[in-house]
Motif scaffolding. Sequence first.
Motif, PDB file in Angstrom:
ATOM      1  N   ASP A   3      31.160  10.042 -11.845  1.00 44.22           N
ATOM      2  CA  ASP A   3      30.056  11.131 -11.730  1.00 44.22           C
ATOM      3  C   ASP A   3      28.406  11.064 -12.990  1.00 44.22           C
ATOM      4  OD1 ASP A   3      31.017  10.776 -14.194  1.00 44.22           O
ATOM      5  OD2 ASP A   3      31.762  12.298 -14.456  1.00 44.22           O
ATOM      6  N   ILE A   4      28.095   9.715 -13.610  1.00 43.15           N
ATOM      7  CA  ILE A   4      27.230  10.154 -14.055  1.00 43.15           C
ATOM      8  C   ILE A   4      26.223   8.673 -14.156  1.00 43.15           C
ATOM      9  CG2 ILE A   4      28.486  11.401 -16.543  1.00 43.15           C
ATOM     10  CD1 ILE A   4      28.189   9.013 -17.729  1.00 43.15           C
ATOM     11  N   ILE A   5      26.744   7.891 -13.549  1.00 38.42           N
ATOM     12  CA  ILE A   5      26.329   6.567 -13.905  1.00 38.42           C
ATOM     13  C   ILE A   5      25.543   6.871 -12.635  1.00 38.42           C
ATOM     14  CG2 ILE A   5      26.436   5.966 -11.157  1.00 38.42           C
ATOM     15  CD1 ILE A   5      26.494   3.713 -15.065  1.00 38.42           C
ATOM     16  N   ARG A   6      23.673   6.078 -13.583  1.00 39.69           N
ATOM     17  CA  ARG A   6      22.965   6.667 -13.345  1.00 39.69           C
ATOM     18  C   ARG A   6      22.104   5.099 -11.786  1.00 39.69           C
ATOM     19  NH1 ARG A   6      17.735   3.988 -14.128  1.00 39.69           N
ATOM     20  NH2 ARG A   6      18.688   2.938 -15.835  1.00 39.69           N
ATOM     21  N   ARG A   7      21.688   5.820 -10.551  1.00 42.35           N
ATOM     22  CA  ARG A   7      21.492   5.162  -9.414  1.00 42.35           C
ATOM     23  C   ARG A   7      20.230   3.438 -10.214  1.00 42.35           C
ATOM     24  NH1 ARG A   7      24.264   6.396  -4.439  1.00 42.35           N
ATOM     25  NH2 ARG A   7      25.269   8.535  -4.829  1.00 42.35           N
ATOM     26  N   ARG A   8      19.828   2.739  -9.293  1.00 46.25           N
ATOM     27  CA  ARG A   8      19.334   1.800  -9.204  1.00 46.25           C
ATOM     28  C   ARG A   8      18.304   1.465  -7.945  1.00 46.25           C
ATOM     29  NH1 ARG A   8      20.784  -2.230 -14.425  1.00 46.25           N
ATOM     30  NH2 ARG A   8      20.896  -0.799 -16.055  1.00 46.25           N
ATOM     31  N   THR A   9      17.753   1.489  -7.646  1.00 44.85           N
ATOM     32  CA  THR A   9      17.099   1.203  -6.277  1.00 44.85           C
ATOM     33  C   THR A   9      15.789   0.141  -6.430  1.00 44.85           C
ATOM     34  OG1 THR A   9      16.039   3.498  -5.863  1.00 44.85           O
ATOM     35  CG2 THR A   9      18.189   3.174  -4.621  1.00 44.85           C
ATOM     36  N   PHE A  10      15.866  -0.436  -5.027  1.00 45.28           N
ATOM     37  CA  PHE A  10      14.700  -0.900  -4.785  1.00 45.28           C
ATOM     38  C   PHE A  10      13.575  -0.415  -4.009  1.00 45.28           C
ATOM     39  CE2 PHE A  10      12.272  -3.922  -2.862  1.00 45.28           C
ATOM     40  CZ  PHE A  10      11.857  -5.087  -3.661  1.00 45.28           C
ATOM     41  N   SER A  11      12.028  -0.240  -4.642  1.00 41.85           N
ATOM     42  CA  SER A  11      11.572   0.678  -3.748  1.00 41.85           C
ATOM     43  C   SER A  11      10.203  -0.138  -3.063  1.00 41.85           C
ATOM     44  CB  SER A  11      10.545   1.836  -4.871  1.00 41.85           C
ATOM     45  OG  SER A  11      10.511   0.773  -5.922  1.00 41.85           O
ATOM     46  N   ASP A  12       9.735  -1.180  -3.444  1.00 35.62           N
ATOM     47  CA  ASP A  12       8.925  -1.746  -2.384  1.00 35.62           C
ATOM     48  C   ASP A  12       9.477  -2.266  -1.251  1.00 35.62           C
ATOM     49  OD1 ASP A  12       6.929  -2.673  -1.934  1.00 35.62           O
ATOM     50  OD2 ASP A  12       6.097  -3.618  -3.589  1.00 35.62           O
ATOM     51  N   HIS A  13       9.690  -2.072  -0.527  1.00 36.57           N
ATOM     52  CA  HIS A  13      10.295  -2.449   0.816  1.00 36.57           C
ATOM     53  C   HIS A  13       9.720  -3.534   1.395  1.00 36.57           C
ATOM     54  CE1 HIS A  13      14.009  -0.301   0.566  1.00 36.57           C
ATOM     55  NE2 HIS A  13      13.903   0.548   0.488  1.00 36.57           N
ATOM     56  N   THR A  14       7.642  -3.331   1.801  1.00 39.85           N
ATOM     57  CA  THR A  14       7.158  -4.696   2.145  1.00 39.85           C
ATOM     58  C   THR A  14       7.507  -5.828   1.588  1.00 39.85           C
ATOM     59  OG1 THR A  14       5.167  -3.772   0.104  1.00 39.85           O
ATOM     60  CG2 THR A  14       5.431  -2.562   2.278  1.00 39.85           C
ATOM     61  N   LEU A  15       8.058  -6.215   0.871  1.00 36.35           N
ATOM     62  CA  LEU A  15       8.595  -6.980   0.501  1.00 36.35           C
ATOM     63  C   LEU A  15       9.507  -8.494   0.769  1.00 36.35           C
ATOM     64  CD1 LEU A  15       8.503  -7.445  -4.405  1.00 36.35           C
ATOM     65  CD2 LEU A  15       6.977  -8.160  -2.210  1.00 36.35           C
TER      66      LEU A  15
END
Length: 745
Positions: free
Chosen positions: A585-597
């Motif tokens: 309920d409180i965990i912060r997500r981490r995402t990868f944004s530069d999909h061109t790589l």
Amino acid sequence: MHLNSIKVSGFKSFAEEVELILEPGVTTIVGPNGCGKSNVSDAIRWVLGEKSARALRCTNMRDLLFNGGSKFNPAQKASVSLSFTNISDNLSVGSPDVEVGRQLTRDGESSYLINDTPCRLRDISELFMDTGIGVDAYSVMEQSKIDLILNVRPEERRFLFDEVAGITKYKHNRKITLRELEATKQNLVRINDVIQGLESDTESLKKQAEQAEHYQSLHEKLQYSELSLAYKKHEKLAVEYREKQEQLDVILNEVSDVNELIQESEERIDSATVRKTELDVVITELQVRIKDIAVNAEKIERQIVVHKENQLNIGQQRQRALETLESLDIQKSQLQTRKRERTQEKKKLESAYKIEESRLSGRKTVLEDSNSRIDRAKETVQDAKSTLQQINTDLAIRGNRLISIKEAVTSSQDNLNRIQENTDALKAEYQSATENFEKIQQSTTLIESDTVQIETEKNKVESIYNEAQDSLRQIESKINGLQESLDGSVTQYNTLKQMQSSYRGYYSGVSAIMQAKSQYPDEFGGICGVVAELIQTDNEFEIAIEIALGSAIQNVIVETAEDADAGIRFLKRNQAGRVTFIPLDIIRRRTFSDHTLLEEPGVIGIAEELVDFDYKYQSAVQHLLGNTLIIEKLDDAIEIKRKFRPNARMVTLDGELINTSGAITGGHTEQRKTGLLSRVNELDVLKSKIEELTRIKTQNLEKRKGYASTIAETHQTKQKLATQLQAKQIEKAAILKDKDLAEQN
């Protein structure tokens, strides 16, 4: 460009190799629900590079392999290939026909092929760029994506128009060029920063140079002072050296005298040593002889024991041999008695046979005499008739003689009739005896033929019986070997299962909290499980995922922060260790944004997309793996880090790790056979192996049952044939007895 055919083997519901020929025009696949129509589109997406198991409607990539059925074994390899006709030369391969394939083994090894040549996924993606063919292209459309395209925003729908217009490849090259230009600009900025840094450092360097010159002058003065001090010390030491040399000469003289005494002592010691050596040699020889004698004595004692045992065995064998001789003597006497009886019977039969022959010859003689008497009687009758004629012509003269002649004729006729009747009876008796003798001969021949046939069939049945016994022994040995392998696999499976259930190999805190969850499910119902249990991946990504997770592989996922607080209080109360909890309920997500790589060489994908998990744990998985890239080799990872400086961790398939800061961790990694992440996979493999061994064992047990049935049937057949053979022998003896009686009569 035209798609000619689709070859599918071992993929999902396709147990055997199937080839779909696609003629020009529209090809429609029709069938009831669940027959595998959607599996064809899944196969096309998979061979074009789909890496998400969820997009292929399965939990993990191993589910793509055919899992077996009532008539087919599980497939060990899934393979799909697409054949295209490159008429318009849209594909840059220099060949009119192009075949693209992908293979996946049950061990998790995946490979791509272009015209049967191994290649990379990037090669296939670049090959079909601007052709409308690809995982995300418009050529493969599912039911759920038609509405998505209709309802998508215009700027997102533009991707389809770019693909149709054939400019996707140029836009891709443009992105790469712009990325390189951006990297060049950043390099120029960094160079300017370096130049400014060097200019600011120039002033400080000048000050440091002045300080160095001052240091140099002081250093020269120090060297001069040190040399003066060393010269004075040298003179002082020279005086002390001369004094010590004189003392040394005196000591050397004394040492010379002592050396002479030592020399004399050493000579005496040498002579004593030589004598000691000679005595040691003698003692050693005596010890060797004593040892040899002891060894020989021990050997003789063993031989005595062996001879005693042999003597005892010989006595027992002699006793058994005497008993056997006594039984053989009894059997010999019985056989000799039976031989004498058979000899007497044979003599009796021979004498009876001779008597019957003499009787037969006598009867033949009587028959011949009867025939001659009949002939003589016939002649007498003829004479009588002639006499009767004479009497009739001379009635007056021979009246008295007529009556006597008539009486003689009547008597002769009676005698003739009696002789004829005796002759007919003898002929009938002879004919009956001859027929009985021939029947006996035929019966004897038939019985002997049946006996030979029964013996032949008995030998054949015995051969089948022996072969079945040999096969039964072989299958028993095979079953024992399978049972040993099965027991080993079951033991290993149970051990891993027990380790999994008892959380052996985990931190003490993790083991304690998970065991508490199993014991008190109501109190700890919010605990979902350990990260290692809740995610799965293919074998080729196991090392990379474990390295990416690190110690976080033993983190415990919980529903809420309150559940984490309850777990921590339990650990403190029981002093059971420490655990890292991940509250959903409180965990912060981490995402990868530069999909061109993701299009760069060597990039396999985002770690989050390469693992399988329940959707409810997505936030936890994104927190752990959402900003981590999986790269094929370390060289590719270093090149990407140099060019783009991505704010993401990179992990190679061999386990090297490049952090966001640029720090690189790597080295030798032991092959983990029982890693936390691979336990579930290994349990599945062991379970499949146990099922396969059980199936083979069941087949062999059925074979053993068949061989045992064959042995029982052949044994019954043997007994039946032995009974028939004995009956034929009895029948033959009875016929021979009847033959002897017939010959006697």
